[in-house]
Write a protein that holds these residues in place. Structure first.
Motif, PDB file in Angstrom:
ATOM      1  N   UNK B   7      17.014  -4.963  -9.270  1.00 33.58           N
ATOM      2  CA  UNK B   7      16.767  -3.474  -8.521  1.00 33.58           C
ATOM      3  C   UNK B   7      16.830  -3.951  -7.005  1.00 33.58           C
ATOM      4  N   UNK B   8      17.630  -5.025  -6.834  1.00 36.12           N
ATOM      5  CA  UNK B   8      17.796  -5.495  -5.305  1.00 36.12           C
ATOM      6  C   UNK B   8      18.962  -6.302  -5.364  1.00 36.12           C
ATOM      7  N   UNK B   9      19.356  -6.481  -4.039  1.00 33.29           N
ATOM      8  CA  UNK B   9      20.695  -7.298  -3.953  1.00 33.29           C
ATOM      9  C   UNK B   9      20.222  -8.763  -3.026  1.00 33.29           C
ATOM     10  N   UNK B  11      19.139 -12.484  -2.693  1.00 41.53           N
ATOM     11  CA  UNK B  11      19.648 -13.816  -3.453  1.00 41.53           C
ATOM     12  C   UNK B  11      18.623 -14.506  -4.206  1.00 41.53           C
ATOM     13  N   UNK B  12      19.064 -15.682  -4.911  1.00 40.12           N
ATOM     14  CA  UNK B  12      18.169 -16.498  -5.412  1.00 40.12           C
ATOM     15  C   UNK B  12      16.998 -16.058  -5.852  1.00 40.12           C
ATOM     16  N   UNK B  13      15.879 -17.005  -5.682  1.00 41.88           N
ATOM     17  CA  UNK B  13      14.436 -16.571  -6.218  1.00 41.88           C
ATOM     18  C   UNK B  13      13.967 -15.245  -5.534  1.00 41.88           C
ATOM     19  N   UNK B  14      14.622 -14.870  -4.421  1.00 46.36           N
ATOM     20  CA  UNK B  14      13.823 -13.815  -3.768  1.00 46.36           C
ATOM     21  C   UNK B  14      14.242 -12.448  -4.540  1.00 46.36           C
ATOM     22  N   UNK B  15      15.366 -12.322  -5.162  1.00 44.06           N
ATOM     23  CA  UNK B  15      15.930 -11.192  -5.734  1.00 44.06           C
ATOM     24  C   UNK B  15      14.912 -11.066  -7.188  1.00 44.06           C
ATOM     25  N   UNK B  16      14.501 -12.279  -7.681  1.00 46.19           N
ATOM     26  CA  UNK B  16      13.877 -12.374  -8.723  1.00 46.19           C
ATOM     27  C   UNK B  16      12.367 -11.695  -8.707  1.00 46.19           C
ATOM     28  N   UNK B 180       7.053  -5.344   2.267  1.00 42.44           N
ATOM     29  CA  UNK B 180       8.086  -5.500   1.229  1.00 42.44           C
ATOM     30  C   UNK B 180       9.108  -6.177   1.502  1.00 42.44           C
ATOM     31  N   UNK B 181       9.305  -7.263   0.565  1.00 46.86           N
ATOM     32  CA  UNK B 181      10.579  -8.427   1.046  1.00 46.86           C
ATOM     33  C   UNK B 181      11.717  -7.520   0.950  1.00 46.86           C
ATOM     34  N   UNK B 182      11.903  -6.584   0.302  1.00 44.53           N
ATOM     35  CA  UNK B 182      13.186  -5.880  -0.077  1.00 44.53           C
ATOM     36  C   UNK B 182      13.537  -5.290   1.110  1.00 44.53           C
ATOM     37  N   UNK B 183      12.901  -4.628   1.683  1.00 40.17           N
ATOM     38  CA  UNK B 183      13.477  -4.060   3.388  1.00 40.17           C
ATOM     39  C   UNK B 183      13.385  -5.160   4.125  1.00 40.17           C
ATOM     40  N   UNK B 184      12.627  -6.052   4.361  1.00 38.52           N
ATOM     41  CA  UNK B 184      12.696  -7.034   5.110  1.00 38.52           C
ATOM     42  C   UNK B 184      13.969  -8.005   4.919  1.00 38.52           C
ATOM     43  N   UNK B 185      14.139  -7.909   3.518  1.00 41.87           N
ATOM     44  CA  UNK B 185      15.550  -8.696   3.172  1.00 41.87           C
ATOM     45  C   UNK B 185      16.649  -8.104   3.459  1.00 41.87           C
TER      46      UNK B 185
END
Lengths: 190, 190
Positions: B7-9, B11-16, B180-185
């Motif tokens: 549900x996001x772009x 990478x690596x563990x952060x996406x999982x 939220x990591x997704x936005x920060x990401x």
């Protein structure tokens, strides 16, 4: 006797989870979600993945515990025998055979899983979340098996111990009993 | 692109971890306790264990991320080089050398750890809790490495990505950012 001093006499993983409840809690929670949470994989199918990985990691405590749980959920000796020694011929769905093949690769090394393994699973009906959970269950048991054996925990020989443990894992699951596993353990695990 | 749809772009563990927050939360919590919680092992020492295990599991994403974190915590290239290729000669305390040797065995298989490995660690000053945490950190990274590679997650090539990630792991740690990591990401990981 484990390699380190524990605050209890419980065997295998149960002694470790009680010994350090702060790390025990998230490990239990993750396991409860993956093995007992909502899923299109049955509990038996998820326990089979755990058992296969434990067997391949040569963790006798975890293999005995989860094989007993597979039996308690209706799995036969023939099923276990095939999953251990000839997973391609196991009497499970084509989808489960593909997922077990992925789990076996994860047990060795994550990077052994290829796009074609995933395609095979998908072609036999596996969803993305089923593939995800197969990989994460296999990875989680790579943690468990190393934790249990790396600290040299005590492993009962009596099959009745694993039957009692399996019965608890089927009826209660992986959450910590509210009245404390240590006390319950005195009855359950002796 | 990972093997499964996320549900996001990230990478690596952060996406999982963002893709399935229910399983992500206990994984983050366990990591935060083990790598950033109260301990007589320094954060650098704990990150070294994570890096060694990731390297031996051939997980390039995790190795790059935790090697960058070791550097951000003051570890040198020479230290990393020795830990990877000649851990017995690594410029660390005798206690850490014994703990790294245990971690290396856990990476292979839990049952490779012997009572004499534990005795050696104890003789060089390691406490039971330090031995426990070494085994559990090594086991946890056996989970992470398999999760990241088993699902074929995206691995950035740019070293600057790992420096930004390491800086976050040093200052914020492993907990999920509240916004939220997704936005920060979107800022952090592009």
């Amino acid at each position: 006797m484990a390699y380190i001093e524990l605050n209890n006499q419980l065997p295998g993983i149960t002694g470790l989870l009680e010994n350090r409840p702060d790390t025990g809690a998230p490990i239990r929670e993750l396991t409860q979600i993956l093995l007992r949470g909502e899923s299109t994989l049955t509990e038996l199918e998820r326990e089979l993945i755990a058992t296969l990985v434990s067997y391949r990691n040569e963790c006798r405590y975890c293999t005995s515990a989860h094989a007993a749980t597979v039996r308690a959920l209706g799995g036969t000796e023939d099923l276990l025998e095939k999953v251990f020694h000839d997973p391609g011929e196991a009497p499970v769905s084509e989808k489960m055979r593909a997922l077990l093949a992925i789990a076996a690769k994860v047990q060795r090394l994550g990077k052994e899983v290829t796009a074609s393994d995933i395609e095979k699973a998908r072609a036999s009906g596996a969803s993305d979340i089923e593939i995800h959970d197969t990989v994460l269950i296999a990875a989680l048991f790579c943690l468990y098996n190393r934790y249990v054996d790396g600290l040299g925990t005590y492993r009962p020989e009596d099959p009745a111990y694993y039957q009692r443990l399996a019965s608890r894992l089927v009826t209660i699951g992986y959450s910590r009993p509210k009245d404390g596993l240590a006390r319950k353990g005195e009855e359950l695990y002796k």
